[in-house]
Design a protein around this motif. Structure first.
Motif, PDB file in Angstrom:
ATOM      1  N   TRP A  90      -6.368   5.082 -10.946  1.00 47.13           N
ATOM      2  CA  TRP A  90      -7.823   4.893 -10.890  1.00 47.13           C
ATOM      3  C   TRP A  90      -8.556   6.228 -10.962  1.00 47.13           C
ATOM      4  CZ3 TRP A  90      -9.800   0.725 -12.436  1.00 47.13           C
ATOM      5  CH2 TRP A  90      -9.199  -0.495 -12.198  1.00 47.13           C
ATOM      6  N   GLY A  91      -7.982   7.268 -10.361  1.00 45.94           N
ATOM      7  CA  GLY A  91      -8.592   8.597 -10.469  1.00 45.94           C
ATOM      8  C   GLY A  91      -8.643   9.070 -11.909  1.00 45.94           C
ATOM      9  N   ILE A  92      -7.531   8.878 -12.638  1.00 53.70           N
ATOM     10  CA  ILE A  92      -7.489   9.252 -14.060  1.00 53.70           C
ATOM     11  C   ILE A  92      -8.487   8.417 -14.850  1.00 53.70           C
ATOM     12  CG2 ILE A  92      -6.045   9.188 -16.134  1.00 53.70           C
ATOM     13  CD1 ILE A  92      -3.665   9.928 -14.297  1.00 53.70           C
ATOM     14  N   TYR A  93      -8.526   7.111 -14.569  1.00 55.96           N
ATOM     15  CA  TYR A  93      -9.438   6.222 -15.288  1.00 55.96           C
ATOM     16  C   TYR A  93     -10.896   6.651 -15.101  1.00 55.96           C
ATOM     17  CZ  TYR A  93     -12.207   2.125 -16.414  1.00 55.96           C
ATOM     18  OH  TYR A  93     -13.161   1.289 -16.919  1.00 55.96           O
ATOM     19  N   PRO A 114       0.257   5.689  -6.399  1.00 55.54           N
ATOM     20  CA  PRO A 114       0.209   5.574  -7.868  1.00 55.54           C
ATOM     21  C   PRO A 114      -1.064   4.897  -8.376  1.00 55.54           C
ATOM     22  CG  PRO A 114       2.374   4.937  -7.074  1.00 55.54           C
ATOM     23  CD  PRO A 114       1.504   5.123  -5.870  1.00 55.54           C
ATOM     24  N   MET A 115      -1.537   3.872  -7.670  1.00 55.39           N
ATOM     25  CA  MET A 115      -2.773   3.215  -8.103  1.00 55.39           C
ATOM     26  C   MET A 115      -3.974   4.145  -7.930  1.00 55.39           C
ATOM     27  SD  MET A 115      -2.025   0.372  -9.418  1.00 55.39           S
ATOM     28  CE  MET A 115      -3.628  -0.345  -9.577  1.00 55.39           C
ATOM     29  N   ALA A 116      -3.984   4.923  -6.848  1.00 55.66           N
ATOM     30  CA  ALA A 116      -5.066   5.899  -6.664  1.00 55.66           C
ATOM     31  C   ALA A 116      -5.043   6.922  -7.798  1.00 55.66           C
ATOM     32  CB  ALA A 116      -4.931   6.591  -5.312  1.00 55.66           C
ATOM     33  N   SER A 169       0.829  -1.207   0.000  1.00 56.18           N
ATOM     34  CA  SER A 169       0.000   0.000   0.000  1.00 56.18           C
ATOM     35  C   SER A 169       0.860   1.252   0.000  1.00 56.18           C
ATOM     36  CB  SER A 169      -0.920   0.022   1.218  1.00 56.18           C
ATOM     37  OG  SER A 169      -1.824  -1.033   1.167  1.00 56.18           O
ATOM     38  N   ALA A 170       1.950   1.217   0.765  1.00 59.11           N
ATOM     39  CA  ALA A 170       2.830   2.385   0.821  1.00 59.11           C
ATOM     40  C   ALA A 170       3.523   2.618  -0.519  1.00 59.11           C
ATOM     41  CB  ALA A 170       3.871   2.202   1.925  1.00 59.11           C
TER      42      ALA A 170
END
Length: 178
Positions: free
Chosen positions: A115-118, A110-112, A104-105
């Protein structure tokens, strides 16, 4: 409202309106100053998040809620030493906990971002492409549906009406013979 008195061009006496709270950018009273500073500190793009219940909509209740007992089990008659069993439980639980935190750290932000961009792209396409295309299609198909309706009423209605009149003279009787 209070203020000083002024004379207008026609000689009438009037009081210039002055806000008792003062200018909205430089408030005179303490209460309004506190309200403005609280509003300025409050970030519009973030909201209060619950740090205890991090899955309020129960998205992952039946998917990733895995405990030691769900993965490793010893049937009756096949038991390891109690110390080994306890150490295995502790190792599994602590490893899962800290490795998840490590992942998570490293990958959480980066995944957030991804997913935000997606979902931003998905929302953009839905608002600016999908809905207008569907609306356009419905407007265009309305013209075709009117032509189709006229054709059906012109050709099929008389046919079915005539067939109804032909078959309306047929009578069926049911007799029960014993």
């Amino acid at each position: 409202m209070s203020g000083t008195k002024y004379v207008d061009s026609e000689g009438f006496l009037y009081a210039a309106p002055v806000r008792e709270q003062g200018n909205i950018y430089k408030p005179n009273n303490k209460m309004m100053a506190d309200e403005l500073s609280e509003k300025a500190v409050h970030d519009v793009d973030t909201k209060e998040i619950d740090l205890v219940n991090r899955d309020p909509k129960h998205l992952n209740d039946d998917v990733v809620k895995i405990d030691f007992e769900d993965v490793i089990a010893e049937p009756e008659g096949t038991h390891s030493f109690d110390g080994i069993w306890k150490a295995s439980f502790t190792t599994f639980t602590v490893t899962k906990y800290w490795f998840y935190r490590l992942l998570s750290a490293i990958f959480g932000i980066p995944m957030a971002l991804i997913w935000g961009i997606y979902f931003a792209i998905l929302s953009f396409l839905h608002i600016w492409a999908v809905v207008p295309c569907i609306r356009s299609y419905l407007i265009e198909i309305q013209c075709i549906s009117r032509v189709y309706s006229i054709c059906i009423h012109t050709f099929c209605d008389p046919l079915f009406e005539a067939m109804g009149k032909v078959f309306s003279s047929i009578r069926a009787t049911v007799r029960k013979e014993i």
